[in-house]
Design a protein around this motif. Structure first.
Motif, PDB file in Angstrom:
ATOM      1  N   GLU A 111     -18.165 -31.784 -49.449  1.00 43.82           N
ATOM      2  CA  GLU A 111     -17.942 -31.890 -50.892  1.00 43.82           C
ATOM      3  C   GLU A 111     -17.701 -33.341 -51.308  1.00 43.82           C
ATOM      4  O   GLU A 111     -18.193 -33.781 -52.358  1.00 43.82           O
ATOM      5  CB  GLU A 111     -16.754 -31.020 -51.305  1.00 43.82           C
ATOM      6  N   SER A 112     -16.946 -34.079 -50.504  1.00 46.37           N
ATOM      7  CA  SER A 112     -16.685 -35.487 -50.826  1.00 46.37           C
ATOM      8  C   SER A 112     -17.982 -36.287 -50.833  1.00 46.37           C
ATOM      9  O   SER A 112     -18.198 -37.146 -51.701  1.00 46.37           O
ATOM     10  CB  SER A 112     -15.696 -36.074 -49.813  1.00 46.37           C
ATOM     11  N   GLU A 114     -14.804 -29.734 -46.735  1.00 43.84           N
ATOM     12  CA  GLU A 114     -14.193 -30.734 -47.619  1.00 43.84           C
ATOM     13  C   GLU A 114     -14.926 -32.071 -47.522  1.00 43.84           C
ATOM     14  O   GLU A 114     -15.129 -32.753 -48.535  1.00 43.84           O
ATOM     15  CB  GLU A 114     -12.715 -30.901 -47.278  1.00 43.84           C
TER      16      GLU A 114
END
Length: 217
Positions: free
Chosen positions: A106-107, A103
Motif C-alpha cells: 500500500e505504501s 502494508e
C-alpha cells in the motif's frame, strides 16, 4: 431508497473526493501519480491474496478514447508469502517490486507514478481534464489461457476415459457436438472485471508540447 442506489451515491462521493494528479515528465509523457488508496477495498484485497495475478488496467479518455494507458499486476506468492508486482506504462520501463507485507504494498502504491500517455500524441486543443478508469481483473491473461486449456483438457480426458471403460464407439456427430460443448465451456472462463474506479484529473496543458509545430500555444 434502494440499497444499490445508495451504494452508487456513496461511490460517486468517494470518486469526487479523491482524484489522482497528472504531471508531465522531461520526455513529455503524461504521468499519473497520487493514486487513491484502492488496494485496501475489501473486494480488491480479497483477490490480492488468492495466489493468482490481479491486474489493474488503466485507460483514459479526453474527447474520446486516448492511445495510452498502463497496467499494474500483483501476485501474492503463497510459498514465499510476498507480493510480486510489475507496473508499466507507455514509456516501456516496467517497474518490478517485491513486498513482504500488504502494508508495504500500500505504501508503494501511494508513491507510484505511471506514464499513461505520450504528450505529443494529444491533439490540440487539449482537454482541460482527462478521465481515468482502472479496471480490477482477478487474474492475468496468461492465467486465463492456462485455465481455459486445463479446463478443456480435463473434460476431454474425462470423456475419453468414460468411453474406454464402457467400450463404446463414439460416432462422428456426437464427437463434433462434444467438442463444441467443451469449447463453449472453456471459452466461458473469461477475465471479469470485479471492480472499476473512475476519476477525473486536471491536465497541465501549459507544460505539454504542441502536437502540431505550426500551432501557437
Amino acid at each position: 431508497m434502494r440499497w444499490w442506489l445508495l451504494l452508487l451515491l456513496l461511490a460517486s462521493a468517494v470518486e469526487a473526493a479523491e482524484s489522482p494528479r497528472i504531471e508531465v515528465d522531461p520526455d513529455q509523457h503524461l504521468v499519473l501519480t497520487g493514486l487513491p488508496q484502492i488496494l485496501g477495498d475489501d473486494e480488491v484485497k480479497e483477490h490480492l491474496t488468492t495466489g493468482l495475478t490481479t491486474s489493474l488496467q488503466f485507460t483514459l479518455r479526453g474527447r474520446g478514447q486516448l492511445p495510452g494507458g498502463a497496467r499494474v499486476e500483483i501476485r501474492y506468492d503463497l510459498w514465499d508469502e510476498v507480493f510480486l508486482v510489475v507496473a508499466g506504462g507507455v514509456d516501456g520501463q516496467p517497474q518490478r517490486q517485491k513486498f513482504a507485507s500488504f502494508e508495504a504494498l500500500e505504501s508503494w502504491w501511494q508513491t507510484l507514478s505511471l506514464a499513461i500517455l505520450d504528450g505529443t500524441q494529444l491533439a490540440k486543443p487539449w482537454p482541460e481534464r482527462l478521465r481515468i478508469t482502472v479496471d480490477v481483473v482477478p487474474f492475468s491473461q496468461s492465467e486465463q489461457d492456462d485455465t481455459q486449456r486445463w479446463f478443456s483438457e480435463s473434460i476431454d480426458r474425462g470423456r475419453r476415459s468414460g468411453v474406454d471403460e464402457a467400450g463404446q464407439v463414439v460416432e462422428s456427430e456426437p464427437e463434433t457436438l462434444s467438442r463444441t460443448f467443451n469449447l463453449l465451456l472453456a471459452t466461458s472462463i473469461r477475465r471479469q472485471t470485479i471492480m472499476s474506479y473512475r476519476w477525473s484529473a486536471a491536465l497541465p496543458s501549459a507544460a505539454l508540447p504542441s502536437a502540431d509545430p505550426g500551432d501557437s500555444p
